[in-house]
Design a protein around this motif. Structure first.
Motif, mmCIF file in Angstrom:
data_model
loop_
_atom_site.group_PDB
_atom_site.id
_atom_site.type_symbol
_atom_site.label_atom_id
_atom_site.label_comp_id
_atom_site.label_asym_id
_atom_site.label_seq_id
_atom_site.Cartn_x
_atom_site.Cartn_y
_atom_site.Cartn_z
ATOM 1 N N PHE A 64 0.837 -1.201 0.000
ATOM 2 C CA PHE A 64 0.000 0.000 0.000
ATOM 3 C C PHE A 64 0.866 1.244 0.000
ATOM 4 C CE2 PHE A 64 -2.234 3.401 2.243
ATOM 5 C CZ PHE A 64 -3.403 3.458 1.517
ATOM 6 N N PRO A 65 0.550 2.318 -0.770
ATOM 7 C CA PRO A 65 -0.633 2.407 -1.621
ATOM 8 C C PRO A 65 -0.428 2.003 -3.089
ATOM 9 C CG PRO A 65 0.284 4.610 -1.225
ATOM 10 C CD PRO A 65 1.184 3.625 -0.525
ATOM 11 N N LYS A 111 2.124 0.228 13.490
ATOM 12 C CA LYS A 111 2.122 1.237 14.550
ATOM 13 C C LYS A 111 1.504 0.670 15.841
ATOM 14 C CE LYS A 111 2.811 5.403 13.413
ATOM 15 N NZ LYS A 111 3.947 5.582 14.333
ATOM 16 N N ILE A 112 0.457 -0.122 15.678
ATOM 17 C CA ILE A 112 -0.123 -0.762 16.866
ATOM 18 C C ILE A 112 0.900 -1.697 17.501
ATOM 19 C CG2 ILE A 112 -1.875 -2.433 17.646
ATOM 20 C CD1 ILE A 112 -3.783 -1.124 15.672
ATOM 21 N N GLU A 119 1.221 -0.167 7.498
ATOM 22 C CA GLU A 119 1.881 0.701 8.490
ATOM 23 C C GLU A 119 0.983 1.014 9.690
ATOM 24 O OE1 GLU A 119 4.167 4.093 7.440
ATOM 25 O OE2 GLU A 119 4.506 3.387 5.402
ATOM 26 N N PHE A 120 -0.327 0.929 9.479
ATOM 27 C CA PHE A 120 -1.243 1.191 10.602
ATOM 28 C C PHE A 120 -1.101 0.074 11.650
ATOM 29 C CE2 PHE A 120 -3.048 3.258 6.861
ATOM 30 C CZ PHE A 120 -3.266 4.532 7.338
ATOM 31 N N THR A 149 -7.865 -4.178 17.065
ATOM 32 C CA THR A 149 -7.468 -2.898 16.480
ATOM 33 C C THR A 149 -6.644 -3.135 15.206
ATOM 34 O OG1 THR A 149 -5.638 -2.793 18.068
ATOM 35 C CG2 THR A 149 -7.599 -1.500 18.586
ATOM 36 N N LEU A 179 -9.022 -3.612 12.460
ATOM 37 C CA LEU A 179 -9.557 -2.320 11.987
ATOM 38 C C LEU A 179 -8.589 -1.664 10.988
ATOM 39 C CD1 LEU A 179 -11.196 -0.558 15.074
ATOM 40 C CD2 LEU A 179 -12.325 -1.503 13.059
ATOM 41 N N CYS A 180 -7.296 -1.920 11.170
ATOM 42 C CA CYS A 180 -6.300 -1.386 10.214
ATOM 43 C C CYS A 180 -6.473 -2.034 8.837
ATOM 44 C CB CYS A 180 -4.878 -1.622 10.732
ATOM 45 S SG CYS A 180 -4.558 -0.752 12.272
ATOM 46 N N TYR A 234 3.399 0.427 19.467
ATOM 47 C CA TYR A 234 2.816 0.877 20.740
ATOM 48 C C TYR A 234 2.707 -0.296 21.708
ATOM 49 C CZ TYR A 234 1.241 5.533 19.070
ATOM 50 O OH TYR A 234 1.184 6.829 18.623
ATOM 51 N N MET A 264 -10.530 0.204 2.656
ATOM 52 C CA MET A 264 -11.355 1.359 2.259
ATOM 53 C C MET A 264 -10.557 2.334 1.395
ATOM 54 S SD MET A 264 -13.193 1.939 5.967
ATOM 55 C CE MET A 264 -14.210 3.373 5.647
ATOM 56 N N LEU A 265 -9.289 2.541 1.763
ATOM 57 C CA LEU A 265 -8.460 3.494 1.016
ATOM 58 C C LEU A 265 -8.155 2.971 -0.390
ATOM 59 C CD1 LEU A 265 -5.982 4.631 3.863
ATOM 60 C CD2 LEU A 265 -7.863 5.978 2.889
ATOM 61 N N ILE A 295 -9.220 -0.150 7.254
ATOM 62 C CA ILE A 295 -8.773 1.175 6.794
ATOM 63 C C ILE A 295 -8.079 1.061 5.441
ATOM 64 C CG2 ILE A 295 -7.073 3.009 7.251
ATOM 65 C CD1 ILE A 295 -7.813 2.801 10.234
#
Lengths: 214, 214
Positions: B12-13, B40-41, B36-37, B58, B61-62, B44, B68-69, B65
């Protein structure tokens, strides 16, 4: 419910988690900003140029992600998708964090653009719930100009109308307009000092900026 | 539906969008990794140590995302939450991208851990749909050892049982186990060359690794 507390994504994770611990037992509902996750969408958007609606919806999912992660770290904090369930959580003496994606999918009241961020979303929810609104960020409030510059002074109180004339502040561009539309006031406070947010909620004096929308 | 095509989040992208353009008209459903989303989780999580379930949810959910993009950038690509709607989208000659969060919230079939990533989720969906599974990543397939090291050779075909003995590969740790459990085969291919993925789907020869789970 007396307050919507909007927690800036830049406070995630430590400061956001610490503040939520302090908020347990208060009559508030928390909404988290999308933080670095939403920043990443913004970065991709600059190169790839997604539609406003998809950028808006995916950025709201980032608010869900941070809300879920914060709630995960504290026993008496519960993430919720609905306002009804939020009230139930409060009744049990726990703190609700609203994951706004589902609610906003149904209501969709706000412009789809990067000018409308989690600040505006929180103001809208506060209007829905008829609560006061506290925006917790990583600076002390609104400054006369960029807080990093010499001589910038913290503003104690400002009208939303006056704030419309400011170019860049610690709150989103759309916020003053929305405060005027809904006739709401708003407090902006630094989340690195949880005692300041608690003082405002308890009606005591504190360091903050008050924005008057009435 | 003949194939589940799992698009690695690292594509992506640009590469992800380009490949999806080529996949329109094929009898496939796409599932995107969290890229990358999700990374990042994971970052963290290393510091803040969230519960396995919250990290898992979570990270899913990435995947929504990124799905959708990607769908946003191509006219004939539609993001869907349900398999039923995916079939409808295919019937209209369009390409469905599955946003897996809602489906997985109801079914929740997989271990909640970082060993289980979007690869395993895609294998599970492929088992549900009785389709073949193609994993599209940013390297040519599975190598005898780290592809960045001298002398690493691309493996043309390997059994899932043998793959269990490998320490680190371009697919997730849980994948070979899942292929054995569901008796599924799997192809791993480089997404930077869309023609390779298309060749596999059309039953032609190509550069890839075949993993046998039967």
């Amino acid at each position: 419910m007396e307050w919507v507390v909007k927690l800036g994504g830049s406070l995630f994770p430590e400061d956001a988690i610490n503040l939520c611990k302090e908020l347990v037992g208060q009559n508030v509902i928390v909404i988290c900003g999308g933080g670095e996750f939403a920043n990443k969408i913004r970065e991709y958007d600059q190169d790839t140029n997604f539609s406003d609606t998809t950028a808006h919806k995916t950025a709201i999912l980032c608010m869900d992600i941070i809300g879920m992660l914060v709630a995960d770290k504290i026993d008496d904090v519960v993430s919720v998708y609905s306002l009804e369930y939020a009230k139930k959580v409060l009744d049990e003496g726990k703190l609700p964090i609203l994951l706004p994606s589902k609610l906003l999918e149904y209501l969709d009241p706000l412009e789809h653009s990067w000018k409308v961020t989690s600040d505006s979303i929180s103001v809208y929810i506060s209007w829905l719930l008829k609560t006061k609104i506290l925006i917790v960020t990583n600076v002390d409030g609104i400054y006369t100009f960029e807080p990093s510059l010499d001589g910038a002074k913290l503003i104690k109180s400002i009208s939303a109308k006056k704030l419309l004339t400011f170019s860049e502040t610690s709150v989103d561009e759309n916020l003053p307009e929305l405060l005027l539309k809904y006739k709401l006031d708003c407090y902006v406070v630094n989340g690195k000092y949880p005692e300041r947010a608690i003082s405002i909620i308890e009606g005591k004096s504190s360091k903050y900026t008050f924005i008057g929308g009435n």
